[in-house]
Design a protein around this motif. Structure first.
Motif, PDB file in Angstrom:
ATOM      1  N   ASN A 103     -14.251 -18.096  37.709  1.00 55.13           N
ATOM      2  CA  ASN A 103     -14.492 -16.734  37.220  1.00 55.13           C
ATOM      3  C   ASN A 103     -14.962 -15.812  38.335  1.00 55.13           C
ATOM      4  N   MET A 104     -15.693 -16.359  39.294  1.00 51.89           N
ATOM      5  CA  MET A 104     -16.141 -15.552  40.434  1.00 51.89           C
ATOM      6  C   MET A 104     -14.956 -15.020  41.234  1.00 51.89           C
ATOM      7  N   ALA A 105     -13.937 -15.872  41.431  1.00 48.27           N
ATOM      8  CA  ALA A 105     -12.732 -15.413  42.132  1.00 48.27           C
ATOM      9  C   ALA A 105     -11.948 -14.432  41.275  1.00 48.27           C
ATOM     10  N   ARG A 106     -11.839 -14.715  40.002  1.00 44.60           N
ATOM     11  CA  ARG A 106     -11.118 -13.815  39.094  1.00 44.60           C
ATOM     12  C   ARG A 106     -11.744 -12.431  39.063  1.00 44.60           C
ATOM     13  N   ASP A 107     -13.088 -12.394  39.054  1.00 45.26           N
ATOM     14  CA  ASP A 107     -13.807 -11.135  38.877  1.00 45.26           C
ATOM     15  C   ASP A 107     -14.164 -10.438  40.184  1.00 45.26           C
ATOM     16  N   GLY A 108     -13.850 -11.065  41.323  1.00 45.33           N
ATOM     17  CA  GLY A 108     -14.107 -10.430  42.612  1.00 45.33           C
ATOM     18  C   GLY A 108     -15.506 -10.635  43.156  1.00 45.33           C
ATOM     19  N   ILE A 109     -16.297 -11.485  42.521  1.00 42.42           N
ATOM     20  CA  ILE A 109     -17.602 -11.835  43.087  1.00 42.42           C
ATOM     21  C   ILE A 109     -17.398 -12.583  44.397  1.00 42.42           C
ATOM     22  N   ALA A 110     -16.369 -13.411  44.428  1.00 41.32           N
ATOM     23  CA  ALA A 110     -15.904 -14.056  45.656  1.00 41.32           C
ATOM     24  C   ALA A 110     -14.435 -13.683  45.840  1.00 41.32           C
ATOM     25  N   ASP A 111     -14.009 -13.555  47.083  1.00 40.40           N
ATOM     26  CA  ASP A 111     -12.589 -13.305  47.350  1.00 40.40           C
ATOM     27  C   ASP A 111     -11.795 -14.607  47.342  1.00 40.40           C
ATOM     28  N   ILE A 112     -12.457 -15.677  47.755  1.00 36.85           N
ATOM     29  CA  ILE A 112     -11.889 -17.020  47.723  1.00 36.85           C
ATOM     30  C   ILE A 112     -12.960 -17.925  47.126  1.00 36.85           C
ATOM     31  N   ALA A 113     -12.575 -18.876  46.278  1.00 33.41           N
ATOM     32  CA  ALA A 113     -13.568 -19.765  45.676  1.00 33.41           C
ATOM     33  C   ALA A 113     -13.035 -21.184  45.596  1.00 33.41           C
ATOM     34  N   HIS A 114     -13.956 -22.111  45.771  1.00 31.14           N
ATOM     35  CA  HIS A 114     -13.681 -23.535  45.619  1.00 31.14           C
ATOM     36  C   HIS A 114     -14.018 -23.913  44.180  1.00 31.14           C
ATOM     37  N   VAL A 115     -13.012 -24.358  43.449  1.00 33.70           N
ATOM     38  CA  VAL A 115     -13.149 -24.592  42.007  1.00 33.70           C
ATOM     39  C   VAL A 115     -12.927 -26.067  41.692  1.00 33.70           C
ATOM     40  N   ASN A 116     -13.778 -26.624  40.853  1.00 33.34           N
ATOM     41  CA  ASN A 116     -13.502 -27.928  40.248  1.00 33.34           C
ATOM     42  C   ASN A 116     -13.021 -27.651  38.827  1.00 33.34           C
ATOM     43  N   PRO A 117     -11.701 -27.676  38.582  1.00 33.08           N
ATOM     44  CA  PRO A 117     -11.197 -27.349  37.247  1.00 33.08           C
ATOM     45  C   PRO A 117     -11.748 -28.256  36.156  1.00 33.08           C
ATOM     46  N   GLY A 118     -12.113 -29.486  36.536  1.00 32.71           N
ATOM     47  CA  GLY A 118     -12.644 -30.421  35.558  1.00 32.71           C
ATOM     48  C   GLY A 118     -14.007 -30.060  35.025  1.00 32.71           C
ATOM     49  N   TYR A 119     -14.660 -29.071  35.641  1.00 32.17           N
ATOM     50  CA  TYR A 119     -15.950 -28.611  35.122  1.00 32.17           C
ATOM     51  C   TYR A 119     -15.790 -27.792  33.835  1.00 32.17           C
ATOM     52  N   GLU A 120     -14.559 -27.391  33.519  1.00 30.72           N
ATOM     53  CA  GLU A 120     -14.335 -26.542  32.346  1.00 30.72           C
ATOM     54  C   GLU A 120     -13.346 -27.213  31.395  1.00 30.72           C
ATOM     55  N   PRO A 121     -13.818 -28.080  30.515  1.00 28.84           N
ATOM     56  CA  PRO A 121     -12.936 -28.840  29.621  1.00 28.84           C
ATOM     57  C   PRO A 121     -12.010 -27.945  28.806  1.00 28.84           C
ATOM     58  N   GLY A 122     -10.736 -28.289  28.815  1.00 26.56           N
ATOM     59  CA  GLY A 122      -9.752 -27.603  27.987  1.00 26.56           C
ATOM     60  C   GLY A 122      -9.151 -26.348  28.584  1.00 26.56           C
ATOM     61  N   ARG A 123      -9.723 -25.834  29.657  1.00 24.85           N
ATOM     62  CA  ARG A 123      -9.238 -24.565  30.196  1.00 24.85           C
ATOM     63  C   ARG A 123      -7.968 -24.734  31.029  1.00 24.85           C
ATOM     64  N   PHE A 124      -7.855 -25.857  31.718  1.00 21.74           N
ATOM     65  CA  PHE A 124      -6.718 -26.095  32.607  1.00 21.74           C
ATOM     66  C   PHE A 124      -6.075 -27.449  32.270  1.00 21.74           C
ATOM     67  N   PRO A 125      -5.370 -27.522  31.154  1.00 23.12           N
ATOM     68  CA  PRO A 125      -4.880 -28.830  30.695  1.00 23.12           C
ATOM     69  C   PRO A 125      -3.890 -29.501  31.636  1.00 23.12           C
ATOM     70  N   ILE A 126      -3.023 -28.741  32.292  1.00 22.53           N
ATOM     71  CA  ILE A 126      -2.000 -29.367  33.133  1.00 22.53           C
ATOM     72  C   ILE A 126      -2.633 -30.113  34.295  1.00 22.53           C
ATOM     73  N   ILE A 127      -3.503 -29.444  35.048  1.00 22.90           N
ATOM     74  CA  ILE A 127      -4.086 -30.083  36.232  1.00 22.90           C
ATOM     75  C   ILE A 127      -4.983 -31.256  35.846  1.00 22.90           C
ATOM     76  N   GLY A 128      -5.364 -31.320  34.573  1.00 18.73           N
ATOM     77  CA  GLY A 128      -6.153 -32.451  34.099  1.00 18.73           C
ATOM     78  C   GLY A 128      -5.462 -33.790  34.262  1.00 18.73           C
ATOM     79  N   ALA A 129      -4.147 -33.800  34.445  1.00 14.37           N
ATOM     80  CA  ALA A 129      -3.424 -35.057  34.670  1.00 14.37           C
ATOM     81  C   ALA A 129      -3.960 -35.791  35.885  1.00 14.37           C
TER      82      ALA A 129
END
Length: 341
Positions: free
Chosen positions: A79-105
């Protein structure tokens, strides 16, 4: 002298036109937020990546890195990257259950043999699907940490039944679901917060890669370490879309050339090396039990993990995608790069 005026002017014009576009680009500073400490090899890799971008852009793109959750909590980095709080962000998609189902593979157990070639495979696979679930940011790349396992405080985990009744800090949404299926209770905490929940008895165990157990001080509060490759956790770098689009065409080209499967492997390699070395460091510590499992016990774990894939397929299908084709594509990429478990 007048007869030389036109040729000289033409020559000057040609020289001006021959100057690379990058030299005329407006300098820009990009804020890169991540949540690991500056001693972590991922931070060092990020610094090398940023320096390569600076040089490739003739000094017009400077990246200022904010480690250790300086710009926000680990869970908030997408959300920080989406909202411009950061221009680039390191994200662990697994921290947000259900939001990114494809990469969950990529979180499914017993899939990755390693995280070096495995990261190149992961990125090559996911960049074909990123726009389906990360469309509100500019996707850069994805890599993974080295295969990880269970580390516990007072009780050995040998077979799936041992997790029943335990409080475990899981690595990601898939492993959290695995803990639940096995009858355990999940304790949510980011990596920097993990030692604290173990030390206070809020959690009795953790799923974590080996070197990070040492780096985050988790070895100080755990005794038992299951010596088996279970899973990896994906790590994604994303950009604020408006910031990316505000760059000049030549600057965007530089960023694109640094968002590739090759760079994913380059960034993952020092982290993988650190994680792998952690196993021997823990084994050398007094009072630690680092124990293997038998082939029969591994088969028991594989069977217990079976429902995770079925649930992942259902979630992806619910999101309107074909899980069979997506998973087959991931397996093919891993196999092609000699990284399939």
């Amino acid at each position: 002298m007048r007869r030389f005026a036109i040729p000289v002017a033409a020559c000057l014009l040609a020289t001006a036109l021959s100057v690379p576009a990058l030299a005329q680009d407006k300098p820009v500073e990009l804020r890169f937020g991540h949540w690991v400490p500056p001693t972590h090899p991922m931070h060092v890799a990020a610094e090398s990546w940023a320096e390569s971008i600076r040089k490739a852009s003739n000094g017009t793109i400077n990246i200022r890195i904010f480690p250790a959750q300086q710009l926000g909590k680990a869970f908030d980095h997408y959300n920080m990257a989406r909202d411009g709080i950061a221009d680039i962000a390191h994200v662990n998609p697994g921290y947000e259950p259900g939001r990114f189902p494809i990469i969950g593979a990529s979180e499914l157990p017993f899939l990755f043999a390693n995280s070096k070639q495995g990261s190149a495979a992961l990125d090559a696979w996911y960049r074909k699907y990123a726009d389906r679930e990360m469309k509100d940011v500019k996707y850069c790349l994805t890599f993974a940490h080295d295969p990880a396992t269970f580390h516990t405080v007072n009780k050995k985990v040998v077979v799936p039944g041992d997790v029943k009744g335990m409080k475990i800090r899981p690595a990601n949404a898939t492993i959290a679901r695995f803990v639940s299926l096995l009858g355990g209770t999940n304790v949510q905490a980011s990596a920097p917060e993990a030692r604290d929940v173990l030390e206070k008895g809020v959690a009795e165990g953790i799923t974590f890669p080996w070197g990070s157990v040492v780096l985050f001080g988790i070895d100080k509060v755990t005794k038992y370490h299951l010596d088996s490759q279970f899973y990896v956790t994906e790590q994604t770098w994303v950009m604020n879309k408006a910031k990316y689009e505000s760059l000049s065409p030549s600057q965007r080209k530089v960023m694109d050339e640094h968002c590739t499967p090759e760079w994913a492997e380059t960034i993952a390699t020092p982290w993988a090396t650190m994680e792998s070395a952690g196993r021997d460091k823990i084994k050398a510590q007094p009072g630690k039990e680092v124990y293997p499992i038998t082939a029969e016990q591994l088969a028991e774990w594989r069977k217990a993990a079976g429902p995770l894939k079925a649930e992942w397929e259902a979630n992806v299908r619910k999101a309107g995608h074909d899980p069979d084709a997506i998973f087959r594509d991931l397996q093919d990429e891993l196999k092609k790069r000699d990284a399939l478990y």
